[in-house]
Design a protein around this motif. Sequence first.
Motif, PDB file in Angstrom:
ATOM      1  N   ASP A   1       0.695  -1.292  -0.244  1.00 45.04           N
ATOM      2  CA  ASP A   1      -0.029  -0.102  -0.155  1.00 45.04           C
ATOM      3  C   ASP A   1       0.818   1.286   0.055  1.00 45.04           C
ATOM      4  OD1 ASP A   1      -1.781   2.019   0.475  1.00 45.04           O
ATOM      5  OD2 ASP A   1      -2.963   0.891   1.883  1.00 45.04           O
ATOM      6  N   PRO A   2       1.178   1.651  -1.212  1.00 42.30           N
ATOM      7  CA  PRO A   2       1.938   2.821  -1.155  1.00 42.30           C
ATOM      8  C   PRO A   2       1.401   4.219  -0.716  1.00 42.30           C
ATOM      9  CG  PRO A   2       1.160   2.434  -3.491  1.00 42.30           C
ATOM     10  CD  PRO A   2       0.836   1.447  -2.615  1.00 42.30           C
ATOM     11  N   PHE A   3      -0.063   4.223  -0.690  1.00 34.01           N
ATOM     12  CA  PHE A   3      -0.666   5.477  -0.364  1.00 34.01           C
ATOM     13  C   PHE A   3      -0.508   5.568   1.255  1.00 34.01           C
ATOM     14  CE2 PHE A   3      -3.141   3.571  -3.710  1.00 34.01           C
ATOM     15  CZ  PHE A   3      -2.814   4.569  -4.700  1.00 34.01           C
ATOM     16  N   MET A   4      -0.456   4.276   1.946  1.00 32.70           N
ATOM     17  CA  MET A   4      -0.401   4.270   3.432  1.00 32.70           C
ATOM     18  C   MET A   4       1.114   4.727   3.839  1.00 32.70           C
ATOM     19  SD  MET A   4      -1.225   1.296   6.150  1.00 32.70           S
ATOM     20  CE  MET A   4      -2.485   0.661   4.930  1.00 32.70           C
ATOM     21  N   ASP A   5       2.127   4.150   2.916  1.00 30.81           N
ATOM     22  CA  ASP A   5       3.551   4.835   3.214  1.00 30.81           C
ATOM     23  C   ASP A   5       3.576   6.247   3.002  1.00 30.81           C
ATOM     24  OD1 ASP A   5       3.990   1.969   3.574  1.00 30.81           O
ATOM     25  OD2 ASP A   5       4.707   1.720   1.621  1.00 30.81           O
ATOM     26  N   ALA A   6       2.951   6.489   2.324  1.00 28.85           N
ATOM     27  CA  ALA A   6       3.185   8.078   1.878  1.00 28.85           C
ATOM     28  C   ALA A   6       2.191   8.721   3.020  1.00 28.85           C
ATOM     29  CB  ALA A   6       2.658   8.617   0.628  1.00 28.85           C
ATOM     30  N   LEU A   7       1.199   8.408   3.466  1.00 30.67           N
ATOM     31  CA  LEU A   7       0.670   9.094   4.549  1.00 30.67           C
ATOM     32  C   LEU A   7       1.387   9.209   5.795  1.00 30.67           C
ATOM     33  CD1 LEU A   7      -3.122   7.845   4.016  1.00 30.67           C
ATOM     34  CD2 LEU A   7      -2.416  10.029   3.806  1.00 30.67           C
ATOM     35  N   ARG A   8       2.033   8.091   6.115  1.00 33.31           N
ATOM     36  CA  ARG A   8       2.770   8.142   7.217  1.00 33.31           C
ATOM     37  C   ARG A   8       3.894   9.267   7.529  1.00 33.31           C
ATOM     38  NH1 ARG A   8       3.333   2.323   6.435  1.00 33.31           N
ATOM     39  NH2 ARG A   8       1.906   1.076   8.029  1.00 33.31           N
ATOM     40  N   SER A   9       4.476   9.804   6.354  1.00 37.78           N
ATOM     41  CA  SER A   9       5.161  10.835   6.313  1.00 37.78           C
ATOM     42  C   SER A   9       4.484  12.163   6.202  1.00 37.78           C
ATOM     43  CB  SER A   9       6.416  10.650   5.189  1.00 37.78           C
ATOM     44  OG  SER A   9       5.692  10.461   4.105  1.00 37.78           O
ATOM     45  N   SER A  10       3.552  12.104   6.366  1.00 34.09           N
ATOM     46  CA  SER A  10       2.557  13.528   5.941  1.00 34.09           C
ATOM     47  C   SER A  10       1.879  13.991   7.315  1.00 34.09           C
ATOM     48  CB  SER A  10       1.273  13.245   4.887  1.00 34.09           C
ATOM     49  OG  SER A  10       0.519  12.603   5.588  1.00 34.09           O
ATOM     50  N   GLY A  11       1.770  15.267   7.599  1.00 29.46           N
ATOM     51  CA  GLY A  11       1.306  15.871   8.696  1.00 29.46           C
ATOM     52  C   GLY A  11      -0.334  15.143   8.994  1.00 29.46           C
ATOM     53  N   ALA A  12      -0.780  14.916   7.818  1.00 28.10           N
ATOM     54  CA  ALA A  12      -2.206  14.400   7.820  1.00 28.10           C
ATOM     55  C   ALA A  12      -2.649  13.203   8.738  1.00 28.10           C
ATOM     56  CB  ALA A  12      -2.985  14.402   6.761  1.00 28.10           C
ATOM     57  N   TYR A  13      -1.497  12.324   8.787  1.00 28.47           N
ATOM     58  CA  TYR A  13      -1.504  11.012   9.307  1.00 28.47           C
ATOM     59  C   TYR A  13      -1.790  11.092  10.783  1.00 28.47           C
ATOM     60  CZ  TYR A  13      -0.048   6.370  10.508  1.00 28.47           C
ATOM     61  OH  TYR A  13       0.025   5.024  10.981  1.00 28.47           O
ATOM     62  N   ARG A  14      -1.352  11.877  11.505  1.00 24.32           N
ATOM     63  CA  ARG A  14      -1.661  11.974  13.146  1.00 24.32           C
ATOM     64  C   ARG A  14      -2.906  12.517  13.158  1.00 24.32           C
ATOM     65  NH1 ARG A  14       1.986  12.479  17.298  1.00 24.32           N
ATOM     66  NH2 ARG A  14       1.026  13.195  19.195  1.00 24.32           N
ATOM     67  N   VAL A  15      -3.444  13.682  12.418  1.00 21.32           N
ATOM     68  CA  VAL A  15      -4.805  14.165  12.649  1.00 21.32           C
ATOM     69  C   VAL A  15      -5.919  12.974  12.342  1.00 21.32           C
ATOM     70  CG1 VAL A  15      -6.397  15.931  11.618  1.00 21.32           C
ATOM     71  CG2 VAL A  15      -3.786  16.298  12.025  1.00 21.32           C
ATOM     72  N   ALA A  16      -5.330  12.203  11.039  1.00 20.45           N
ATOM     73  CA  ALA A  16      -6.639  11.325  10.729  1.00 20.45           C
ATOM     74  C   ALA A  16      -6.737  10.153  11.645  1.00 20.45           C
ATOM     75  CB  ALA A  16      -5.853  10.480   9.245  1.00 20.45           C
ATOM     76  N   ARG A  17      -5.482   9.801  12.211  1.00 22.14           N
ATOM     77  CA  ARG A  17      -5.754   8.769  13.453  1.00 22.14           C
ATOM     78  C   ARG A  17      -6.396   9.395  14.563  1.00 22.14           C
ATOM     79  NH1 ARG A  17      -0.627   6.604  15.685  1.00 22.14           N
ATOM     80  NH2 ARG A  17      -1.696   4.879  16.672  1.00 22.14           N
ATOM     81  N   SER A  18      -6.216  10.601  14.820  1.00 19.59           N
ATOM     82  CA  SER A  18      -7.164  11.044  16.037  1.00 19.59           C
ATOM     83  C   SER A  18      -8.525  11.235  15.643  1.00 19.59           C
ATOM     84  CB  SER A  18      -6.801  12.648  16.215  1.00 19.59           C
ATOM     85  OG  SER A  18      -7.388  13.223  17.301  1.00 19.59           O
ATOM     86  N   ARG A  19      -8.634  11.417  14.183  1.00 16.09           N
ATOM     87  CA  ARG A  19     -10.313  11.673  13.830  1.00 16.09           C
ATOM     88  C   ARG A  19     -10.772  10.163  13.997  1.00 16.09           C
ATOM     89  NH1 ARG A  19     -11.140  16.230  10.387  1.00 16.09           N
ATOM     90  NH2 ARG A  19      -9.925  17.963  11.488  1.00 16.09           N
ATOM     91  N   VAL A  20      -9.998   9.023  13.577  1.00 15.47           N
ATOM     92  CA  VAL A  20     -10.558   7.642  13.845  1.00 15.47           C
ATOM     93  C   VAL A  20     -11.107   7.427  14.961  1.00 15.47           C
ATOM     94  CG1 VAL A  20     -10.138   5.223  13.474  1.00 15.47           C
ATOM     95  CG2 VAL A  20      -9.368   6.896  11.684  1.00 15.47           C
ATOM     96  N   ALA A  21     -10.131   7.642  16.109  1.00 14.51           N
ATOM     97  CA  ALA A  21     -10.339   7.268  17.441  1.00 14.51           C
ATOM     98  C   ALA A  21     -11.496   8.235  18.299  1.00 14.51           C
ATOM     99  CB  ALA A  21      -9.003   8.006  18.224  1.00 14.51           C
ATOM    100  N   GLN A  22     -11.729   9.298  17.754  1.00 12.88           N
ATOM    101  CA  GLN A  22     -12.723  10.222  18.155  1.00 12.88           C
ATOM    102  C   GLN A  22     -14.143   9.634  17.580  1.00 12.88           C
ATOM    103  OE1 GLN A  22     -11.599  14.362  17.182  1.00 12.88           O
ATOM    104  NE2 GLN A  22      -9.643  14.261  18.307  1.00 12.88           N
ATOM    105  N   SER A  23     -14.262   9.434  16.412  1.00 14.12           N
ATOM    106  CA  SER A  23     -15.014   9.002  15.733  1.00 14.12           C
ATOM    107  C   SER A  23     -15.669   7.575  16.392  1.00 14.12           C
ATOM    108  CB  SER A  23     -15.099   8.893  14.161  1.00 14.12           C
ATOM    109  OG  SER A  23     -14.656   9.933  13.463  1.00 14.12           O
ATOM    110  N   LEU A  24     -14.891   6.804  16.513  1.00 16.38           N
ATOM    111  CA  LEU A  24     -15.143   5.386  17.011  1.00 16.38           C
ATOM    112  C   LEU A  24     -15.615   5.538  18.470  1.00 16.38           C
ATOM    113  CD1 LEU A  24     -12.275   3.061  15.643  1.00 16.38           C
ATOM    114  CD2 LEU A  24     -14.691   3.530  14.649  1.00 16.38           C
ATOM    115  N   LEU A  25     -15.104   6.363  19.222  1.00 18.77           N
ATOM    116  CA  LEU A  25     -15.343   6.679  20.790  1.00 18.77           C
ATOM    117  C   LEU A  25     -16.861   7.194  20.826  1.00 18.77           C
ATOM    118  CD1 LEU A  25     -14.352   6.707  23.616  1.00 18.77           C
ATOM    119  CD2 LEU A  25     -13.543   9.007  23.256  1.00 18.77           C
TER     120      LEU A  25
END
Length: 454
Positions: free
Chosen positions: A357-381
């Motif tokens: 998954d090259p998209f996942m690899d590219a996301l890890r090095s972007s500033g959006a990755y941390r924000v996206a993980r936070s949105r996932v956590a908040q949404s599931l919560l």
Amino acid sequence: MAAGDLLRLGARVGDVVGIVDGYFHQRAAVRHKEILALLSAGVAVHGAASMGALRAAELASFGMVGHGRIFADYCRGIIEADDEVAMLHGSEAEDYQPFTEALVNVRYALDGAVGAGLITAPVAHAVLTAARRLPFAERTRDRIVAAAHRVGDADERRSVEQAIRSAADVKHADARLLLDAVCGGSPQNARPAYVPHWRLNETAYLRAWQAGVGECGSLPAGEGEEGRLVSAAQAHTACRVLALDYPAFRERVATWTLARDHATAIAPGEAASAGDSALMRVLRAGLGLREASEEEVLRQAVLARLRALGLVAPEAYADPGLDRWCTTSERSMPEAVRTVKAASRALFTDLLLGFHDPFMDALRSSGAYRVARSRVAQSLLLVQRLREERPSLHLSQLRPGNVLAWFSQQWGRVDMDDAVLERGFSTTEDFVACARPYYLFHKANPHLRPLTIG
């Protein structure tokens, strides 16, 4: 330990992992492929006593290190059945208190009685056979003694009962051996990093397991995580759904990935680990496009890759099979342009991304990755809290039309079939299934800043 736990460790080359006990009934057992993945990465894996002994015997030829009597007897074929180390035990709150006896402990207790001349080998075999007939969840010492009540004479039965009721915990002793070996701290116990002599065959299943738990971990306090684990795959899905610029990001990453594949084919030694600038030099030289723009070089590299794969005919710039991956507006674009866009979807389906998954690899090095993980956590919560308040609530109750209408407004798009295709979804139904928790969260938090990847 259960399936997936090893992949969550984040173990790296030079680390040492020890496996003793593991689930296999209540939860899926630790998989052989997970252990092989660690070994292939230069992680030393040791096993003993129970599940660890079983897996070490099965994977000894791949470099897993076993310890103790149980491991040795599995290797020699003296013990064959995996249920010999199985036990029924309590929950974590009950400190995993054992409720049954491991058959392997009964085996060794009977062996000791035979060695002491208290019972004969045929009597020991008969008692072990009777104990083996009991399901592992019923193998208490009382039940095993009762199952052997007709074996041997009175003296032998008393010896059998005494041996079973005083059986030593060999699993515990073997576990201590493993701990002494990997945690002894003495110079002679120091081990160099494990170097495998084989190559791991990465399957789609392994990639899916790794993606499902990849980089799981707690986010800092204040980000809505509250201990919830968020995987890289979940973060990628959140970006596919929420990031306003995801279609452009996806096309860019896919184009560079295919271009790198072509460069690696024509100059494997030079292009394998080259940066973008070096890769562009390789492509310009290989394609004879030294004066062309970067965009044109990438486009021609993708076309060359598609021709090499047999997806586009030699000298052609398009193919009807690829055109079906184009949006309505893209079908009127020049052939080469629309083919590159189609390839960024056709060659990167969810099934194929299971391998890489090259998209996942590219996301890890972007500033959006941390924000996206936070949105996932908040949404599931949020979903969890709503379900606690309304147990009958299910995400499928959110109407697809409402979900699509909300995202249509957020994206400024009315052609939702084309809009979700640009984000890697085959249908609007697939999109809605992934988007529902984020739709719910953003409806409850209307002032959140839009997510962008950049």
